[in-house]
Design a protein around this motif. Structure first.
Motif, PDB file in Angstrom:
ATOM      1  N   ASN A  17       0.828  -1.201   0.000  1.00 40.84           N
ATOM      2  CA  ASN A  17       0.000   0.000   0.000  1.00 40.84           C
ATOM      3  C   ASN A  17       0.866   1.256   0.000  1.00 40.84           C
ATOM      4  N   THR A  18       1.729   1.360   1.007  1.00 43.67           N
ATOM      5  CA  THR A  18       2.430   2.630   1.235  1.00 43.67           C
ATOM      6  C   THR A  18       3.481   2.949   0.184  1.00 43.67           C
ATOM      7  N   GLU A  19       4.126   1.930  -0.383  1.00 43.61           N
ATOM      8  CA  GLU A  19       5.238   2.160  -1.303  1.00 43.61           C
ATOM      9  C   GLU A  19       5.008   1.544  -2.686  1.00 43.61           C
ATOM     10  N   TYR A  20       3.749   1.266  -2.972  1.00 39.92           N
ATOM     11  CA  TYR A  20       3.472   0.645  -4.273  1.00 39.92           C
ATOM     12  C   TYR A  20       2.194   1.220  -4.904  1.00 39.92           C
ATOM     13  N   GLU A  21       1.035   0.832  -4.377  1.00 37.54           N
ATOM     14  CA  GLU A  21      -0.219   1.291  -4.987  1.00 37.54           C
ATOM     15  C   GLU A  21      -0.493   2.765  -4.737  1.00 37.54           C
ATOM     16  N   ARG A  22      -0.358   3.209  -3.512  1.00 35.95           N
ATOM     17  CA  ARG A  22      -0.751   4.583  -3.167  1.00 35.95           C
ATOM     18  C   ARG A  22       0.084   5.657  -3.875  1.00 35.95           C
ATOM     19  N   PRO A  23       1.406   5.549  -3.896  1.00 35.63           N
ATOM     20  CA  PRO A  23       2.172   6.582  -4.611  1.00 35.63           C
ATOM     21  C   PRO A  23       1.793   6.680  -6.091  1.00 35.63           C
ATOM     22  N   ALA A  24       1.560   5.538  -6.717  1.00 34.93           N
ATOM     23  CA  ALA A  24       1.197   5.542  -8.137  1.00 34.93           C
ATOM     24  C   ALA A  24      -0.164   6.175  -8.357  1.00 34.93           C
ATOM     25  N   MET A  25      -1.106   5.887  -7.489  1.00 38.79           N
ATOM     26  CA  MET A  25      -2.449   6.466  -7.610  1.00 38.79           C
ATOM     27  C   MET A  25      -2.410   7.982  -7.395  1.00 38.79           C
ATOM     28  N   MET A  26      -1.695   8.421  -6.389  1.00 40.32           N
ATOM     29  CA  MET A  26      -1.668   9.851  -6.072  1.00 40.32           C
ATOM     30  C   MET A  26      -1.050  10.669  -7.208  1.00 40.32           C
ATOM     31  N   LYS A  27      -0.096  10.079  -7.924  1.00 38.25           N
ATOM     32  CA  LYS A  27       0.520  10.790  -9.049  1.00 38.25           C
ATOM     33  C   LYS A  27      -0.474  11.042 -10.183  1.00 38.25           C
ATOM     34  N   LEU A  28      -1.534  10.256 -10.233  1.00 38.54           N
ATOM     35  CA  LEU A  28      -2.498  10.357 -11.318  1.00 38.54           C
ATOM     36  C   LEU A  28      -3.687  11.254 -10.991  1.00 38.54           C
ATOM     37  N   LEU A  29      -3.735  11.765  -9.785  1.00 38.05           N
ATOM     38  CA  LEU A  29      -4.809  12.691  -9.434  1.00 38.05           C
ATOM     39  C   LEU A  29      -4.722  13.956 -10.276  1.00 38.05           C
ATOM     40  N   PRO A  30      -5.865  14.603 -10.529  1.00 36.04           N
ATOM     41  CA  PRO A  30      -5.799  15.928 -11.163  1.00 36.04           C
ATOM     42  C   PRO A  30      -4.875  16.851 -10.377  1.00 36.04           C
ATOM     43  N   THR A  31      -4.241  17.772 -11.065  1.00 37.92           N
ATOM     44  CA  THR A  31      -3.215  18.622 -10.461  1.00 37.92           C
ATOM     45  C   THR A  31      -3.701  19.367  -9.228  1.00 37.92           C
ATOM     46  N   ASP A  32      -4.909  19.886  -9.282  1.00 38.82           N
ATOM     47  CA  ASP A  32      -5.434  20.697  -8.176  1.00 38.82           C
ATOM     48  C   ASP A  32      -6.857  20.243  -7.867  1.00 38.82           C
ATOM     49  N   VAL A  33      -7.066  19.682  -6.680  1.00 37.48           N
ATOM     50  CA  VAL A  33      -8.414  19.245  -6.291  1.00 37.48           C
ATOM     51  C   VAL A  33      -9.029  20.159  -5.229  1.00 37.48           C
ATOM     52  N   ARG A  34      -8.424  21.299  -4.988  1.00 38.76           N
ATOM     53  CA  ARG A  34      -8.992  22.236  -4.016  1.00 38.76           C
ATOM     54  C   ARG A  34     -10.406  22.622  -4.418  1.00 38.76           C
ATOM     55  N   ASP A  35     -11.297  22.472  -3.462  1.00 38.24           N
ATOM     56  CA  ASP A  35     -12.715  22.792  -3.635  1.00 38.24           C
ATOM     57  C   ASP A  35     -13.417  21.902  -4.648  1.00 38.24           C
ATOM     58  N   LYS A  36     -12.742  20.877  -5.148  1.00 39.42           N
ATOM     59  CA  LYS A  36     -13.383  19.916  -6.030  1.00 39.42           C
ATOM     60  C   LYS A  36     -14.114  18.866  -5.190  1.00 39.42           C
ATOM     61  N   HIS A  37     -15.200  18.347  -5.742  1.00 37.59           N
ATOM     62  CA  HIS A  37     -15.964  17.313  -5.052  1.00 37.59           C
ATOM     63  C   HIS A  37     -15.403  15.944  -5.434  1.00 37.59           C
ATOM     64  N   VAL A  38     -14.898  15.240  -4.422  1.00 35.20           N
ATOM     65  CA  VAL A  38     -14.222  13.961  -4.646  1.00 35.20           C
ATOM     66  C   VAL A  38     -14.965  12.850  -3.911  1.00 35.20           C
ATOM     67  N   LEU A  39     -15.208  11.743  -4.611  1.00 32.19           N
ATOM     68  CA  LEU A  39     -15.803  10.554  -4.004  1.00 32.19           C
ATOM     69  C   LEU A  39     -14.728   9.497  -3.825  1.00 32.19           C
ATOM     70  N   ASP A  40     -14.533   9.058  -2.581  1.00 28.45           N
ATOM     71  CA  ASP A  40     -13.639   7.943  -2.266  1.00 28.45           C
ATOM     72  C   ASP A  40     -14.521   6.700  -2.204  1.00 28.45           C
TER      73      ASP A  40
END
Length: 236
Positions: free
Chosen positions: A27-50
């Protein structure tokens, strides 16, 4: 199947809440870093569903990035863990992604679903609902088991089938049955592009920190991927 997944993750909730964030390198050093790199550049005030929040690690990340966050999980105990983690900073619901979701049309800018969809046999309902609640040009980012990993657990050996598998995870001194569905790569991609425009696919590689802590597992992952990540977009 839903009840079995719920039972498994109720049993796993304590481990996810107290151990996964620091001890699970997958999780910490494999899936999560790769996923976070693919997020839109700026999610401030954006509505996000986890969508499938487990104990709320992604939920807390999105909150810290300034997003307006909604989180869901099928496991009541995971929902409780997420609420303990983020307090009133996000809305958290106990929901089944195979059913109609209680959200308005075009209400989310981003949907993130981390290692969840392989617990669902038929993706048509979750994808239809994701399409409905995403805004035009909204992003769907999800990760699943890599088919090359799952085929090693197959009983029928038929790569092109969708197969129900029960894996066993040893956590906190006990074995827990964790059921999921194995499916071929073409099905993952074909199902996605039936609803969304494909933007990027990633077969993640572990970080250098993973190499330092678990060099043998690092070398295996560099040759044999365990996860598969898809980034897709809802057309206008």
């Amino acid at each position: 199947m839903n009840d079995k997944v719920k039972e498994a993750y109720n049993q796993l909730a304590n481990d996810y809440e107290h151990n996964v964030d620091t001890k699970s390198l997958f999780n910490t050093e494999y899936e999560r870093p790769a996923m976070m790199k693919l997020l839109p550049t700026d999610v401030r005030d954006k509505h996000v569903l986890d969508a499938g929040c487990a104990a709320g690690w992604y939920t807390s990340q999105f909150v810290n990035l300034g997003a307006v966050v909604t989180a869901t999980d099928i496991s009541p105990k995971m929902v409780e863990a997420t609420k303990r983690r983020i307090g009133e900073k996000a809305e958290v619901f106990c929901l089944d992604l195979e059913k109609e979701l209680p959200f308005e049309n075009e209400s989310f800018d981003v949907i993130v679903s981390s290692l969840v969809l392989h617990y669902i046999k038929d993706w048509s309902n979750p994808f239809s609902e994701f399409l409905r609640i995403l805004k035009p040009n909204g992003t769907l980012l999800f990760s699943v088991h890599h088919p090359f990993m799952d085929i090693k657990l197959s009983e029928n050996g038929d790569y092109f089938s969708t197969e129900y598998i029960v894996d066993q995870w040893k956590r906190e001194g006990k074995l827990i049955d964790v059921p999921f569905y194995r499916r071929p790569l073409q099905e993952i991609l074909s199902e996605t592009i039936s609803y969304f425009s494909l933007e990027k696919i990633v077969e993640p590689q572990p970080t250098k920190e993973f190499q330092v802590k678990e060099p043998e597992k690092y070398e295996k992952l560099m040759r044999n991927p365990h996860f598969f990540i898809v980034k897709a977009v809802k057309d206008k």
